[in-house]
Design an enzyme around this catalytic site. Structure first.
Site, mmCIF file in Angstrom:
data_model
loop_
_atom_site.group_PDB
_atom_site.id
_atom_site.type_symbol
_atom_site.label_atom_id
_atom_site.label_comp_id
_atom_site.label_asym_id
_atom_site.label_seq_id
_atom_site.Cartn_x
_atom_site.Cartn_y
_atom_site.Cartn_z
ATOM 1 N N MET A 127 0.830 -1.198 0.000
ATOM 2 C CA MET A 127 0.000 0.000 0.000
ATOM 3 C C MET A 127 0.868 1.254 0.000
ATOM 4 O O MET A 127 0.718 2.128 -0.855
ATOM 5 C CB MET A 127 -0.920 0.026 1.220
ATOM 6 C CG MET A 127 -1.759 1.311 1.304
ATOM 7 S SD MET A 127 -2.760 1.432 2.797
ATOM 8 C CE MET A 127 -1.527 1.832 4.031
ATOM 9 N N ARG A 177 9.541 -2.962 -6.979
ATOM 10 C CA ARG A 177 9.444 -3.598 -5.651
ATOM 11 C C ARG A 177 9.399 -5.099 -5.902
ATOM 12 O O ARG A 177 8.424 -5.612 -6.458
ATOM 13 C CB ARG A 177 8.184 -3.109 -4.935
ATOM 14 C CG ARG A 177 8.000 -3.678 -3.532
ATOM 15 C CD ARG A 177 6.721 -3.121 -2.916
ATOM 16 N NE ARG A 177 6.377 -3.813 -1.685
ATOM 17 C CZ ARG A 177 6.775 -3.454 -0.478
ATOM 18 N NH1 ARG A 177 7.542 -2.389 -0.335
ATOM 19 N NH2 ARG A 177 6.412 -4.136 0.596
ATOM 20 N N HIS A 204 16.015 -1.951 1.545
ATOM 21 C CA HIS A 204 14.860 -1.064 1.334
ATOM 22 C C HIS A 204 15.331 0.386 1.501
ATOM 23 O O HIS A 204 15.001 1.054 2.487
ATOM 24 C CB HIS A 204 13.775 -1.412 2.353
ATOM 25 C CG HIS A 204 12.422 -0.869 2.048
ATOM 26 N ND1 HIS A 204 12.164 -0.034 0.975
ATOM 27 C CD2 HIS A 204 11.224 -1.036 2.694
ATOM 28 C CE1 HIS A 204 10.880 0.283 0.970
ATOM 29 N NE2 HIS A 204 10.287 -0.303 1.989
ATOM 30 N N GLN A 207 12.818 3.446 2.222
ATOM 31 C CA GLN A 207 12.256 3.499 3.569
ATOM 32 C C GLN A 207 13.221 4.156 4.538
ATOM 33 O O GLN A 207 12.828 5.009 5.350
ATOM 34 C CB GLN A 207 11.930 2.082 4.056
ATOM 35 C CG GLN A 207 11.398 2.022 5.478
ATOM 36 C CD GLN A 207 10.045 2.686 5.643
ATOM 37 O OE1 GLN A 207 9.070 2.284 5.010
ATOM 38 N NE2 GLN A 207 9.968 3.713 6.483
ATOM 39 N N ASN A 235 15.911 -7.099 5.621
ATOM 40 C CA ASN A 235 16.305 -6.074 4.657
ATOM 41 C C ASN A 235 16.319 -4.664 5.252
ATOM 42 O O ASN A 235 17.071 -3.810 4.795
ATOM 43 C CB ASN A 235 15.421 -6.131 3.401
ATOM 44 C CG ASN A 235 13.936 -6.051 3.711
ATOM 45 O OD1 ASN A 235 13.520 -5.963 4.866
ATOM 46 N ND2 ASN A 235 13.111 -6.107 2.671
ATOM 47 N N ASP A 296 10.059 -4.030 13.207
ATOM 48 C CA ASP A 296 9.449 -4.474 11.953
ATOM 49 C C ASP A 296 8.795 -5.824 12.231
ATOM 50 O O ASP A 296 9.054 -6.457 13.269
ATOM 51 C CB ASP A 296 10.524 -4.595 10.862
ATOM 52 C CG ASP A 296 9.942 -4.844 9.468
ATOM 53 O OD1 ASP A 296 8.710 -4.728 9.305
ATOM 54 O OD2 ASP A 296 10.718 -5.153 8.554
ATOM 55 N N SER A 300 8.262 -11.529 7.382
ATOM 56 C CA SER A 300 7.994 -10.669 6.233
ATOM 57 C C SER A 300 7.206 -11.430 5.172
ATOM 58 O O SER A 300 6.995 -12.649 5.263
ATOM 59 C CB SER A 300 9.311 -10.161 5.642
ATOM 60 O OG SER A 300 10.036 -9.414 6.595
ATOM 61 N N CYS A 336 8.351 0.534 10.207
ATOM 62 C CA CYS A 336 8.185 0.794 8.774
ATOM 63 C C CYS A 336 6.812 0.398 8.245
ATOM 64 O O CYS A 336 6.479 0.735 7.100
ATOM 65 C CB CYS A 336 9.297 0.098 7.977
ATOM 66 S SG CYS A 336 9.467 -1.658 8.326
ATOM 67 N N ARG A 364 7.609 8.797 3.484
ATOM 68 C CA ARG A 364 7.958 7.969 2.336
ATOM 69 C C ARG A 364 7.779 8.780 1.050
ATOM 70 O O ARG A 364 8.640 8.766 0.160
ATOM 71 C CB ARG A 364 7.068 6.719 2.288
ATOM 72 C CG ARG A 364 7.444 5.612 3.238
ATOM 73 C CD ARG A 364 8.748 4.938 2.841
ATOM 74 N NE ARG A 364 8.686 4.350 1.511
ATOM 75 C CZ ARG A 364 8.161 3.165 1.235
ATOM 76 N NH1 ARG A 364 7.658 2.412 2.209
ATOM 77 N NH2 ARG A 364 8.162 2.696 -0.001
#
Length: 378
Positions: A127, A177, A204, A207, A235, A296, A300, A336, A364
């Protein structure tokens, strides 16, 4: 009767003209002008009347290897933070502050991307990445094209090197991405327009640029701060390590045994001799004196089948009120997103006054606007 030009011999950039099927009548009116303007050679075919020119598309319309090499050498990509020096990264952050202020003031006259397009490849959906890039590019005058996981199927339906070269002929910049980091490297290798790493399994960078911008806004600086990341050595940790190899600050990764970040990346950051780097398995000791406590998700995208196993392995690594109290009253909490509330972070922490998660998410867009301005040389 028509003279036919093949698209395969032409580069579709701002210095070349599109090829068409010309009738004899339209060629009389325009081919001389087009030939002179674009540098195409002009021939005199036997079937046309004497003195009537036509475009020769056999060899003169293509760029010689030396020019192609020059284009690649001048192209700016945004793949890893360690590809840049300290001055460049700080200039990008300064530009982000400047452009953010213009947008927040309601000024919509700054349109540097007007007439430009960006291809956005999403092998891995998101998103924030989609909305921040698409909205930011639009607000600065450009048009972004979303290419979802089923649209391209990069590396399956079509080879990455072919996708890179085709999209370069349509667009001014490519953002991707992806899962495998090699996909980003291959896109950059074959594209003739800038490529921005919107995320890979390795790092990343966009970010962390947004995170750095957020720290500057709330702490007043990035240099000399202490950032403590609590969780998986993923990451995001690699991105912080690469930043720490360029800009001096104290970075600590507190993770369970067996979930440490890539050793080569840790060694690279340490060998740079710029920042203090620590990898530990004790989050309570790690967070003491932190300016930022960062978290985070533990599992993931692509690791969800390991979620329950990871929840057991990460016991004691949840960022909760007890851990934030150990960090001290001046410590900010960052994440993040998306967050699994009640797993790696509690609801109380993410909603606390010292949580800057949502300004971080907004940034961002502003950080990425500055990155896009940089790679496009604007």
């Amino acid at each position: 009767m028509a003279a036919i030009c093949s698209h395969s011999t032409l580069r579709s950039d701002k210095n070349s003209l599109p090829t068409h099927f010309y009738s004899a009548r339209s060629l009389r009116r325009s081919v001389k002008f087009f030939g002179e303007l674009s540098g195409f050679s002009v021939a005199y075919p036997r079937r046309f009347p004497a003195g009537f020119p036509s475009i020769s598309c056999q060899s003169s319309a293509t760029y010689p290897p030396s020019v192609v090499s020059q284009v690649k050498a001048e192209k700016k990509d945004f793949l890893h933070l360690s590809d840049f020096d300290k001055s460049t990264l700080l200039k990008i952050l300064d530009r982000a502050v400047e452009v953010k202020a213009r947008l927040k003031s309601g000024d919509r006259t700054f349109l540097p991307f007007k007439g430009k397009t960006m291809a956005m490849i999403f092998a891995k959906p998101s998103m924030r990445t989609r909305v921040s890039f698409e909205t930011g590019f639009f607000l600065l005058g450009g048009h972004a094209i979303y290419l979802g996981p089923d649209t391209i199927q990069m590396g399956k339906r079509e080879e990455t090197r072919d996708i890179a070269r085709v999209l370069s002929r349509y667009n001014d910049v490519i953002m991707a991405r992806v899962f495998g980091h090699q996909d980003i490297l291959d896109l950059a290798k074959y594209a003739t327009v800038p490529v921005i790493n919107g995320l890979s399994d390795y790092n990343h960078p966009c970010q962390v640029m947004a995170d750095a911008l957020t720290m500057i806004e709330h702490i007043g600086k990035l240099e000399g701060t202490k950032v403590v990341y609590v969780g998986d050595g993923n990451n995001m940790v690699h991105s912080w390590l690469l930043l720490a190899s360029v800009i001096p600050f104290h970075f600590v990764c507190a993770c369970p045994k067996g979930f440490e970040p890539d050793k080569h990346t840790v060694d690279k950051a340490r060998q740079a001799g710029v920042s203090k780097i620590e990898i530990t398995n004790d989050p309570k000791e790690a967070v003491k004196g932190a300016d930022v406590v960062y978290s985070d998700v533990w599992a993931s995208m692509g690791q969800k089948e390991e979620a329950e196993y990871r929840r057991q392995a990460f016991q004691g690594f949840q960022v909760n009120e007890e851990l934030m109290n150990l960090a001290g009253s001046k410590a900010y909490f960052m994440h993040c997103l998306p967050a699994e509330r009640g797993v790696e972070v509690t609801d109380e922490v993410i909603e606390a006054p010292n949580s800057i998660v949502f300004p971080q998410a907004e940034n961002r867009m502003h950080a990425q606007n500055a990155i896009m301005l940089h790679v496009l040389g604007l």
